[in-house]
Design an enzyme around this catalytic site. Structure first.
Site, PDB file in Angstrom:
ATOM      1  N   SER A 159       0.836  -1.193   0.000  1.00 16.99           N
ATOM      2  CA  SER A 159       0.000   0.000   0.000  1.00 16.99           C
ATOM      3  C   SER A 159       0.875   1.249   0.000  1.00 16.99           C
ATOM      4  O   SER A 159       1.683   1.426  -0.907  1.00 16.99           O
ATOM      5  CB  SER A 159      -0.964  -0.032   1.192  1.00 16.99           C
ATOM      6  OG  SER A 159      -1.951   0.968   1.072  1.00 16.99           O
ATOM      7  N   ASP A 243      -9.284  -6.525  -2.986  1.00 13.80           N
ATOM      8  CA  ASP A 243      -8.847  -5.338  -2.242  1.00 13.80           C
ATOM      9  C   ASP A 243      -9.998  -4.345  -2.129  1.00 13.80           C
ATOM     10  O   ASP A 243     -10.521  -3.863  -3.133  1.00 13.80           O
ATOM     11  CB  ASP A 243      -7.656  -4.695  -2.963  1.00 13.80           C
ATOM     12  CG  ASP A 243      -6.937  -3.655  -2.105  1.00 13.80           C
ATOM     13  OD1 ASP A 243      -7.606  -2.952  -1.341  1.00 13.80           O
ATOM     14  OD2 ASP A 243      -5.702  -3.557  -2.223  1.00 13.80           O
ATOM     15  N   HIS A 275      -7.074  -6.099   1.054  1.00 16.30           N
ATOM     16  CA  HIS A 275      -5.983  -5.133   1.140  1.00 16.30           C
ATOM     17  C   HIS A 275      -4.898  -5.564   2.124  1.00 16.30           C
ATOM     18  O   HIS A 275      -3.709  -5.458   1.825  1.00 16.30           O
ATOM     19  CB  HIS A 275      -6.528  -3.764   1.545  1.00 16.30           C
ATOM     20  CG  HIS A 275      -5.525  -2.663   1.430  1.00 16.30           C
ATOM     21  ND1 HIS A 275      -4.984  -2.266   0.221  1.00 16.30           N
ATOM     22  CD2 HIS A 275      -4.940  -1.869   2.360  1.00 16.30           C
ATOM     23  CE1 HIS A 275      -4.127  -1.280   0.415  1.00 16.30           C
ATOM     24  NE2 HIS A 275      -4.078  -1.026   1.701  1.00 16.30           N
TER      25      HIS A 275
END
Length: 319
Positions: A159, A243, A275
């Site tokens: 991320s 995600d 995620h």
């Protein structure tokens, strides 16, 4: 009709003004979340809780900010790679220790976990410029260590950490062997348009439509899509197709941008990956994917050219 058009223009202008005020006032709080609601900023436990051999490391970024990190050593010592891990935007490095414990078991590696400024025991306040300096300080520390193979430093970012890692690798191609990206966004500008659909016309990355008049006030744009194409080292893209925060299409766009100039890469999808849990839901295939990448790319990074592959959802490389 004229009155309607005027109202439309004024309404759009009002949205832009409200959006601008919100972005100016709260953008750091939206991008960086050192303290998860309901939890303390302090580490809830250390690697010792998981019986990991570790060292507290204190660094200074180039602007003098004091940083904290954990260097977690494989026990017994192994000649494997050292992974420089950059976390997501929320919480602290202690919240990733179970992931790191399993990673060390599966990959036989050392792991260096950096607390960004303003996170954990690191001083300062988070910002894009500052975190870039933090990452550089961490890499500089690793390259000076005598107890690791400095030719096998692998950067791993998830991320926000992927955006951090991409900048670091682009700036240090001679100090890093490869890059792993997991569920990373194309840019914060694009993410702002997703999180706040009413601002989509006024903010966005290079592929967005509209005047994008709010882009200039974003202090942490993290334009990964503009960085990734400048990296020539091997890259492994790990994409969770479920995600719920970063659209999987962002990883596809990053990969597509990469292969324009870099064929030393691999893209792997995990159908059930969300995620934060792609590593968990991906199971054995997740770890085998990384291990095969490291076996093939890291030890012989300076030898020969490697072909870019895209895996199907069964883990079979395409021709």
């Amino acid at each position: 009709m004229v009155s309607f058009l005027k109202a439309l223009v004024y309404g759009a202008g009002g949205v832009a003004v409200v959006g601008m005020v919100a972005l100016v006032a709260f953008q750091e709080r939206l991008v960086y979340v050192p303290v998860v609601p309901g939890l303390a900023r302090a580490y809830p436990f250390t690697p010792a809780r998981l019986r990991l051999d570790y060292e507290d490391v204190f660094l200074r970024a180039s602007d003098g900010v004091r940083l904290h990190a954990w260097f977690i050593k494989h026990s017994p010592p192994k000649p494997g790679p050292t992974i420089l891990f950059f976390q997501e935007n929320a919480g602290n490095i202690a919240h990733r220790l179970e992931f790191v414990r399993i990673m060390m078991q599966r990959l036989q590696c050392n792991v260096f976990m950096l607390s960004y400024r303003g996170y954990g025991e690191s001083d300062g306040h988070p910002s894009q410029h500052g975190i870039i300096m933090d990452a550089q300080a961490a890499l500089n520390h690793l390259t000076q260590r005598k107890d690791i193979d400095t030719s096998r430093i692998v950067v791993f970012g998830r991320s926000l950490g992927g955006a951090v890692g991409a900048v670091l690798v682009k700036n240090n191609p001679d100090k890093v062997s490869s890059l792993l990206l997991e569920n990373t966004f194309t840019s914060i500008l694009d993410m702002a348009g997703i999180m706040f659909p009413f601002l989509r016309w006024f903010i966005g990355g290079s592929g967005s439509k509209g005047p994008k008049i709010l882009n200039c006030i974003v202090r942490s744009p993290w334009r990964t899509i503009d960085i990734i194409g400048k990296i020539k080292l091997p890259i492994l893209f790990l994409s969770g197709l479920q995600d719920e925060l970063v659209p999987p299409s962002h990883m596809q766009m990053l990969y597509s941008k990469t292969v324009e100039n870099n064929w030393d890469c691999r893209f792997v999808e995990f159908p059930n990956g969300m995620h934060m849990d792609t590593w968990f839901s991906g199971g054995d295939r997740y770890w085998r994917t990384i291990q095969l990448f490291l076996d093939q790319y890291v030890p012989e990074i300076k030898e020969g050219n490697l072909n870019c592959q895209v895996d199907d959802d069964k883990g079979n490389p395409s021709d």
